[in-house]
Every structure is written in structure tokens, then in C-alpha cells.
Design an enzyme around this catalytic site. Structure first.
Site, mmCIF file in Angstrom:
data_model
loop_
_atom_site.group_PDB
_atom_site.id
_atom_site.type_symbol
_atom_site.label_atom_id
_atom_site.label_comp_id
_atom_site.label_asym_id
_atom_site.label_seq_id
_atom_site.Cartn_x
_atom_site.Cartn_y
_atom_site.Cartn_z
ATOM 1 N N LYS A 62 0.839 -1.200 0.000
ATOM 2 C CA LYS A 62 0.000 0.000 0.000
ATOM 3 C C LYS A 62 0.878 1.256 0.000
ATOM 4 O O LYS A 62 0.603 2.217 -0.705
ATOM 5 C CB LYS A 62 -0.952 -0.024 1.210
ATOM 6 C CG LYS A 62 -2.053 -1.057 1.028
ATOM 7 C CD LYS A 62 -2.862 -1.354 2.259
ATOM 8 C CE LYS A 62 -3.769 -2.549 1.980
ATOM 9 N NZ LYS A 62 -4.519 -3.021 3.146
ATOM 10 N N ASP A 113 -11.260 2.338 3.347
ATOM 11 C CA ASP A 113 -11.482 0.897 3.181
ATOM 12 C C ASP A 113 -12.969 0.592 2.985
ATOM 13 O O ASP A 113 -13.328 -0.514 2.576
ATOM 14 C CB ASP A 113 -10.985 0.140 4.433
ATOM 15 C CG ASP A 113 -9.655 -0.564 4.196
ATOM 16 O OD1 ASP A 113 -9.312 -0.801 3.027
ATOM 17 O OD2 ASP A 113 -8.978 -0.892 5.193
ATOM 18 N N GLN A 146 -4.778 -1.730 9.216
ATOM 19 C CA GLN A 146 -4.584 -3.035 8.593
ATOM 20 C C GLN A 146 -5.180 -4.130 9.487
ATOM 21 O O GLN A 146 -4.844 -4.237 10.663
ATOM 22 C CB GLN A 146 -3.075 -3.287 8.368
ATOM 23 C CG GLN A 146 -2.763 -4.584 7.650
ATOM 24 C CD GLN A 146 -3.330 -4.635 6.236
ATOM 25 O OE1 GLN A 146 -3.208 -3.677 5.475
ATOM 26 N NE2 GLN A 146 -3.951 -5.749 5.882
#
Ligand code: NDP
Length: 282
Positions: free
Chosen positions: A52, A119, A96
Site C-alpha cells: 500500500k 477501506d 490493517q
């Protein structure tokens, strides 16, 4: 022979589009910024976080990296999220997953401001998706819509069967296909006679997490088959939830593994971050 849907190519196009838009923002003195939080040092998570950050670098975003120790308390993590929510220079916040077991994942996701929820996991984002309002959409299903659109696959009026009902793939996928005017059926582990349902699909989207589970007898000839699964077989070869070698000859179009859905997830994360920055300007 099926048309092969090239996720590598399409994800590269999306990243380049994002890069161009990010450069324009930079000219106006606005640097798109993604804050990435990792708690603990799970090796797989470290690889995802690294990828990422690399993608941010490629598209010209600034990434802020927070690597917290495994023993970090839930409150410390919530405090960091609150601080990042308040910072005007931070556009997106990503925690994460998975996080250590002593933390409540739902509580942590709920703490992220929906305006920075790149997200698309926050309940407000999920609610907006279902009621047709603007909001961030989970990156993998959003990436699948891009794959279908950019491959010229008609969704309106088509029978779409989604196999899997997870919060990050199956459910948002169903909502998105509904938004594209497909007739949507969602299957799961309690579906009786799965084959009978999947064989109705013009577009079959498979996210069950079982290697090569969907064989040719689950697929209507000519159907578009999207394989979300990713597994490493003995000998390290990657495969999906679909038995590619036998399904590809009868499908109309299909995503390979690797190089299909996989690369789209990070590309869509970049797109969501850009979107977060642009929305702030409105
Ligand atoms: P989950 O394990 O959360 O969900 C799996 C779903 O499949 C569940 O809804 C389950 O049903 C259903 N299922 C399991 N077995 C069967 C069966 N025999 N028949 C019908 N349905 C079944 O997985 P995810 O959605 O998170 O991920 C699915 C796959 O996609 C995994 O391989 C994962 O690695 C991959 N993935 C890939 C991504 C990418 O970027 N390419 C991103 C995210 C995931 P029930 O609800 O009844 O248990």
C-alpha cells in the site's frame, strides 16, 4: 475460449489516472495523504502494508506510517485514530486487519471518521452503499465493478450470482451489482443445491475461500466468471476459488489468478483516497 479480464492492465490504468489527478492537486498545493496503521508485526500484514505504501509512492500520495507494538492498548489505538480524524492534512485512514485479539475490531472501525474511511468498512459507508448514497465502497468489490465496466460486460438486466456473503466482499458486491441493475442472488454455505443456482448466472462472482471449488459443472456456458479467491498451492503456485483450467474453455470471460481481481484492491484504495481528498474540496 474465454476473454481474459486483465486485472493487471486495468489496475495500472486506474493507478495512472489517480496519479494524474494527484499531480493536479499537488499543483494547487494539496498533497493527498493516507495514514496506514499496523498493530503488531504479522508478516502477511507487513507485506500488504508495504504494498500500500509503494502504491502511494507510485501515484504521488504521501503515506504516514504508524507501526504500533502488539501490546498497544485499544485505547491507545483509538486515541491515534481520533488524532488522525482531526488532522486536516490527513485524507484517508486505514487500519490493517486483523488487529490483535485484545482489541475490538468493530469498535476500531467505528472510530474512523466515515469521511476518511477509505477501506469502506464503517457502518455508515456500508449503509450509504445500500441506500444508494455517496460513500466509500470496500475496495475489492469496487474493483470488480471497474473490471466489468472496463471490459465492456453488460450488467443491467443480467442474472448475477455472488457466492459468499462476507462483509468485505460478498455483501458489498451484491449491493453494487444491484446498483448496476443486475438481478442478484447471494449464495453461502447453507445454500441448498449451489450448482443449480450458479448455473443460472450470466455473471458469476466467487468469493468463498476454497481452492478450485467452482468446477465447469457450476457454470453456464458463456458466463462471465469473476474469481476473488486467492490461495497458494503446494509448490507455491497461486490459484483461485475457480478451477480455471476447466472453467476457462466454457466461460465467456474470466479473471485469472493471479492477475485478475487481486491487483484491483490496492488500485481502488488509491482511488478512494483521491476521492476523499477531492470531497474535502467541495
Ligand atoms: P470469508 O471466509 O469471510 O467468506 C467466505 C464466504 O463463502 C462465506 O459467506 C461462506 O458462507 C461462503 N462459503 C464457504 N463455503 C461455501 C460453500 N461450500 N458453498 C457456498 N458458500 C460457501 O471470505 P472472504 O469473503 O473474506 O474472502 C473470500 C476469498 O477471497 C478468500 O480466498 C480470500 O483470500 C479472497 N480475497 C481476495 C481479495 C483480493 O484482493 N483478491 C480480497 C479479499 C478476499 P457462510 O457465510 O455461510 O459461512
Amino acid at each position: 475460449m474465454a476473454k481474459i479480464i486483465d486485472g493487471k492492465l486495468i489496475s495500472a490504468q486506474i493507478k495512472d489516472e489517480v496519479k494524474e489527478a494527484a499531480a493536479k492537486l499537488k499543483e494547487q498545493g494539496r498533497e493527498v495523504t493516507l495514514a496506514v496503521i499496523q498493530v503488531g508485526n504479522d508478516p502477511a500484514s507487513s507485506v500488504y502494508v508495504g504494498n500500500k505504501k509503494k502504491a502511494c509512492e507510485y501515484v504521488g500520495f504521501r503515506s504516514l506510517s504508524y507501526e504500533l507494538a502488539e501490546e498497544t492498548t485499544e485505547q491507545e489505538l483509538l486515541d491515534l485514530i481520533a488524532e488522525l480524524n482531526d488532522r486536516a492534512d490527513v485524507d484517508g485512514i486505514l487500519v490493517q486487519l486483523p488487529i490483535p485479539k485484545h482489541m475490538d475490531e468493530d469498535k476500531v472501525i467505528a472510530a474512523i471518521s466515515p469521511d476518511k474511511d477509505v477501506d469502506g468498512f464503517h457502518a455508515v459507508s456500508v449503509g450509504h452503499l445500500w441506500i444508494g448514497k455517496e460513500g466509500f465502497v470496500s475496495c475489492t468489490p469496487a474493483g470488480i465493478i471497474e473490471l466489468l465496466k472496463r471490459s465492456g460486460i453488460e450488467m443491467s438486466g443480467k442474472e448475477c450470482v455472488v457466492v459468499g456473503r462476507s462483509n468485505i466482499v460478498g455483501k458489498p458486491m451484491a449491493a453494487l451489482m444491484l446498483r448496476e441493475n443486475s438481478t442478484v442472488t447471494v449464495c453461502h454455505s447453507r445454500t441448498t443445491d449451489l450448482k443449480e443456482v450458479t448455473k443460472r448466472a450470466d455473471i458469476l462472482i466467487v468469493a468463498i475461500g476454497k481452492p478450485q471449488f467452482i468446477t465447469a459443472d457450476y457454470v453456464k456456458p458463456g458466463a462471465t466468471v469473476i474469481d476473488v479467491g486467492i490461495h497458494r498451492l503446494e509448490g507455491k503456485k497461486l490459484c483461485g476459488d475457480v478451477a480455471y483450467a476447466e472453467v476457462e474453455p466454457i466461460a465467456g470471460a474470466i479473471t485469472p489468478v493471479p492477475g485478475g481481481v487481486g491487483p484491483m484492491t490496492i488500485a481502488m484504495l488509491m482511488k478512494n483516497c483521491l476521492e476523499a481528498a477531492l470531497r474535502k474540496q467541495q
